[in-house]
Scaffold this motif. Structure first.
Motif, PDB file in Angstrom:
ATOM      1  N   THR A 306      60.778  51.978  57.643  1.00  0.00           N
ATOM      2  CA  THR A 306      60.959  50.108  57.086  1.00  0.00           C
ATOM      3  C   THR A 306      59.256  50.793  58.710  1.00  0.00           C
ATOM      4  O   THR A 306      58.564  49.038  57.769  1.00  0.00           O
ATOM      5  N   ILE A 310      55.915  47.844  57.214  1.00  0.00           N
ATOM      6  CA  ILE A 310      55.694  47.558  57.277  1.00  0.00           C
ATOM      7  C   ILE A 310      54.443  47.116  58.026  1.00  0.00           C
ATOM      8  O   ILE A 310      53.383  46.631  57.490  1.00  0.00           O
ATOM      9  N   PHE A 434      54.916  46.932  51.160  1.00  0.00           N
ATOM     10  CA  PHE A 434      56.213  47.589  51.501  1.00  0.00           C
ATOM     11  C   PHE A 434      57.387  48.361  50.844  1.00  0.00           C
ATOM     12  O   PHE A 434      57.123  50.111  51.127  1.00  0.00           O
TER      13      PHE A 434
END
Lengths: 504, 337
Positions: A306, A310, A434
């Motif tokens: 993640t 990002i 993303f």
């Protein structure tokens, strides 16, 4: 007067950045002892055979489904298209991994049902698996073309005494040929560039061999292979460009109502495809989750994915803004935009090779997250540029003129008018980058710093080590993530080549 | 005061605007009219600073722009109303009108004057065409421009709305006390709302005069045919008097040589006598316009004339009539070619 020339300098900088990996590869390949070996012929024939098998399979599934979804009024109409397009959103290594685990002697199908199935490995298995994940390209482009054809031609043929299936064969399909070719070439591009499927199913292609060379510290050899692979990619992209630009004919497409019996038959033929491509991975991961539990999954890995994604999304969006505005501003800007699209054609494994070499030359970057983020940004920048440009294109030029005339300087116009109006595209583009970064495997394998594990690399290690049960959580997470990606795709504002939004 | 001298605009090798000269004072409204592609909108864009000029200068009170010295649009202090209104879709009506204002006073004044105070919280997509137009006008006026540019402001609205908005815009411009250039392709609009009328053809102003002058004393055939319906009958000119097949007419022309001329005849300039025994024309078509009939008649000399009559004068196709020209009118004549 052009109101956007200020976007040119930063766009030029981004375009140069996008050319970086190519330059690096050529530099690196010049170190290699030999440019062409007999072994390369073997790789070439394997790659081409896999591509051919994939394309044939994709056409075999994609074209009938395209006819079905565009002509036949099925109950739950839109849902069918979503389900049938869904395999496109799943990363290939997920499919290959679960097929590898499910089929063959000792596979999960054998374990659970006691049925003997042939192994999914090898050229034929890999072609079938790949076709199951690339047919949506053919389905979507063909469907768009069929929908743009007026029903009157088919109706005329039928009043002249031709049966419906023959009319479709001899009137609809020939006119859909360019679209079928486009879809097939996109599938070919995918097959040539993909790392996960041949690597897991044991087909000796360029992508797989690049990874082997990399692991054997043969970076220069990997670069030579990369350049050869890029030549193939360029060839396919060139062929694909010949078939672009669909005519925007807006006739009323044909609509066929089927009897319930026929609908049942359709269900029975379509469901296995959806079952295999989407339900099989879900079922396998769920099976492992039930049997082996969470497998001591370290959630830090999910956070790693993640976090780095990002970062990639943020940078990609920032770089995409000037490129998107420049693309609207004029022909030079469009050239900058085209250049940033290079990244999309560069296979992940090739991007990885180029940036590994770059980081070896620049020790400050070696084994850092920065180089990994750079790889993601370079590869997925076009997604962000595409969405940002699509939303910026919808802004009427009188909007900026009006703001200027009211007394706002160019910066204020950007800040108060352009940016708020492109925000949707920025958010959508960021989300796409993303999600793609979350699932990226080959470049991540080559570039992630020691000890930095992502969902994709973890899944790869599980495959290499053979402890399949541990793949349950990361596998399911990746599938869910792909679901989000698909939803985003369907929400629109996508580049036309992927044509998911060509609803009539 | 706006002054435009020798203004030219090129697009590549094409001359879009060709050496334009005019000036506007105090609160004058100049209508610019012309066929599609005559360069109407380009003139506005050049004055607003949205296209580069290749020759001449534009001067408004405290700035002057010429090919060597450009003044960016935001420094020109002009207001512009766009054909598509160009309201910022992400802002409310009030935020649009106050786009660069710190003080709401002027915004409130114009919102009130234009009768759109209740709309201040709405977003543009919820407004009707007429409302958008008023917001766009209020926005431009509230920023206190020294000159107003209107690019076909009514062309996106339906006919009934056009008629009333036309006068609302004129009144607003007059009460703001600023000069305005209003581009249109609507003849009725061009003739009725402006103080002066400029007729454009291929990037040139072919006539710049009061609307009455442009209609009654067009300086050339293009203007004559572009504004209203025009028919021409042949005549012989001598000392300001022309002799035609419909009798003797007085002309208003000074710079025209004696000899063969064509006399401009508007449909209102003809008188029809349906009862005369010595008819000189035959009715060949009829159009009902509500208040009037528009007939086309073929003179025995084989020339077609258009005639407008009161709606109670009903003629049938094929009917013989006697046509004559209004006696007190001074006619415009053009040299025959």
């Amino acid at each position: 007067m052009s109101l956007w020339p200020r976007s040119y300098p930063p766009a030029l900088a981004v375009a140069s950045f996008a050319l970086l990996p190519m330059a690096v590869l050529f530099l690196l390949a010049s170190d290699a002892d030999s440019f062409f070996l007999e072994h390369h012929l073997h790789l070439l024939s394997n790659t081409l055979l896999l591509t051919l098998g994939t394309v044939l399979g994709a056409m075999l599934i994609g074209i009938p489904l395209a006819i079905l979804t565009s002509y036949v009024q099925l109950p739950l109409g839109a849902l069918w298209l979503i389900v049938l397009a869904a395999p496109l959103a799943l990363p290939s290594y997920i499919g290959a991994f679960t097929f590898y685990a499910a089929f063959g002697p000792g596979g999960e199908i054998n374990n659970v049902f006691g049925i003997e199935t042939p192994s999914a490995s090898g050229l034929i298995g890999a072609s079938i698996v790949m076709a199951l994940y690339t047919y949506p390209f053919v389905l979507l482009t063909t469907r768009a073309s069929i929908l743009s054809q007026d029903a009157s031609l088919i109706n005329v043929a039928r009043t002249l005494g031709m049966s419906l299936p023959r009319a479709i064969m001899s009137i609809t399909l020939p006119r859909a040929m360019p679209a079928i070719a486009t879809g097939s070439l996109l599938a070919a591009l995918y097959a040539i560039s993909d790392f996960g499927t041949p690597a897991i199913l044991g087909v000796d292609t360029f992508t797989r061999d690049i990874y082997i060379e990399y692991n054997a510290f043969g970076l220069a050899k990997a670069a030579v292979l990369s350049i050869q692979l890029l030549c193939l990619v360029t060839l396919v992209l060139f062929l694909e460009s010949l078939f672009r630009s669909e005519p925007g004919n807006t006739g009323q497409p044909l609509s066929i109502c089927l009897k319930p019996l026929h609908i049942t038959v359709v269900f029975l033929t379509v469901i296995p495809i959806a079952l295999l491509a989407i339900m099989l991975p879900l079922a396998i991961f769920t099976l492992w989750l039930i049997r082996d539990g969470s497998g001591d999954f370290d959630y830090q890995i999910a956070w790693n994915s993640t976090y780095v994604s990002i970062l990639a999304a943020t940078f990609a969006v920032f770089l995409a803004l000037p490129v998107a505005y420049a693309a609207i501003a004029g022909p030079v800007g469009r050239l900058f935009e085209r250049v940033t699209y290079f990244g999309f054609g560069i296979p992940g494994i090739v991007m990885g090779t180029a940036l590994v070499y770059l980081s070896l030359q620049l020790p400050a970057l070696y084994q850092t997250l920065a180089i990994l983020v750079a790889a993601y940004v370079l590869r997925f920048l076009p997604l962000a540029v595409g969405t940002v440009r699509a939303s910026a294109e919808n802004i009427d030029s009188s909007m900026t003129k009006a703001a200027r005339i009211l007394g706002a300087g160019p910066l204020e116009v950007f800040h108060r008018v352009l940016l708020p109006l492109t925000m949707r595209g920025v958010v959508a583009g960021g989300a796409l980058v993303f999600l793609e970064s979350m699932r990226e495997l080959p470049a991540t394998l080559l570039l992630s710093p020691a000890g930095f594990e992502t969902l994709a690399t973890y899944l790869w290690r599980v495959y290499e080590a053979g402890y399949f049960g541990r793949a349950a959580i990361p596998g399911l997470l990746l599938v869910v993530m792909s679901g989000f990606g698909l939803a985003l795709l369907l929400m629109g504002e996508r580049r036309a080549e992927f044509g998911l939004t060509n609803k009539k | 005061m706006l002054e435009i001298s020798n203004l030219s605009v090129n697009h590549g090798d094409n001359l879009i605007i060709d050496r334009l000269n005019f000036s506007l004072s105090s609160d004058e409204i100049l209508m610019l009219v012309g066929p599609t592609g005559c360069g109407k909108t380009t003139i506005l864009n050049a004055i607003a600073g949205l296209v580069a000029i290749s020759n001449g200068f534009i001067r408004l009170d405290d700035w002057e722009a010429n090919p060597r010295h450009d003044v960016p649009p935001e420094k020109r202090n002009v207001g512009m109303v766009f054909q598509d209104f160009a309201l910022f879709p992400h802002l409310t009506v009030l935020e649009n009108v106050c786009f660069r204002l710190k003080d709401r006073t002027l915004a409130d004044k114009w919102l009130n004057l234009l009768g759109i105070t209740e709309l201040v919280r709405s977003k543009p997509k919820h407004l009707s065409g007429g409302e958008k137009q008023r917001v766009a006008l209020a926005r431009a006026l509230a920023h206190k421009p020294r000159l107003m540019l209107l690019d076909e402001p009514l062309s996106n609205l339906d006919a009934a709305l056009k008629e009333s908005l036309r006068w609302d815009i004129r009144n607003a411009l007059k009460s703001a006390g600023i000069p305005a250039i209003w581009v249109t392709h609507d003849q009725a609009e061009a003739l009725s709302v402006g103080d002066r009328l400029g007729i454009l053809d291929k990037g040139k102003i072919v006539q710049l005069a009061t609307p009455q002058d442009c209609y009654l004393r067009p300086s050339n055939r293009f203007t004559a045919s572009f504004l209203g319906l025009a028919s021409f009958i042949h005549g012989q000119l001598k000392d300001g008097i022309a002799w035609t097949s419909l009798g003797r007419v007085t002309t208003n022309c000074i710079n025209i040589e004696d000899g063969d001329v064509d006399i401009l005849v508007r449909p209102e300039d003809c008188i029809v006598d349906a009862t005369a025994v010595d008819g000189n024309a035959e009715i060949i078509s009829q159009h009902f316009e509500g208040g009037f009939w528009l007939y086309q008649a073929r003179l025995d000399s084989d020339i077609n004339l258009q005639i407008r009559t009161h709606h109670n004068v009903s003629l049938s196709i094929g009917q013989r009539v006697k046509l004559s020209l209004v006696a007190h009118h001074k006619f415009t004549a053009f040299q025959s070619n």
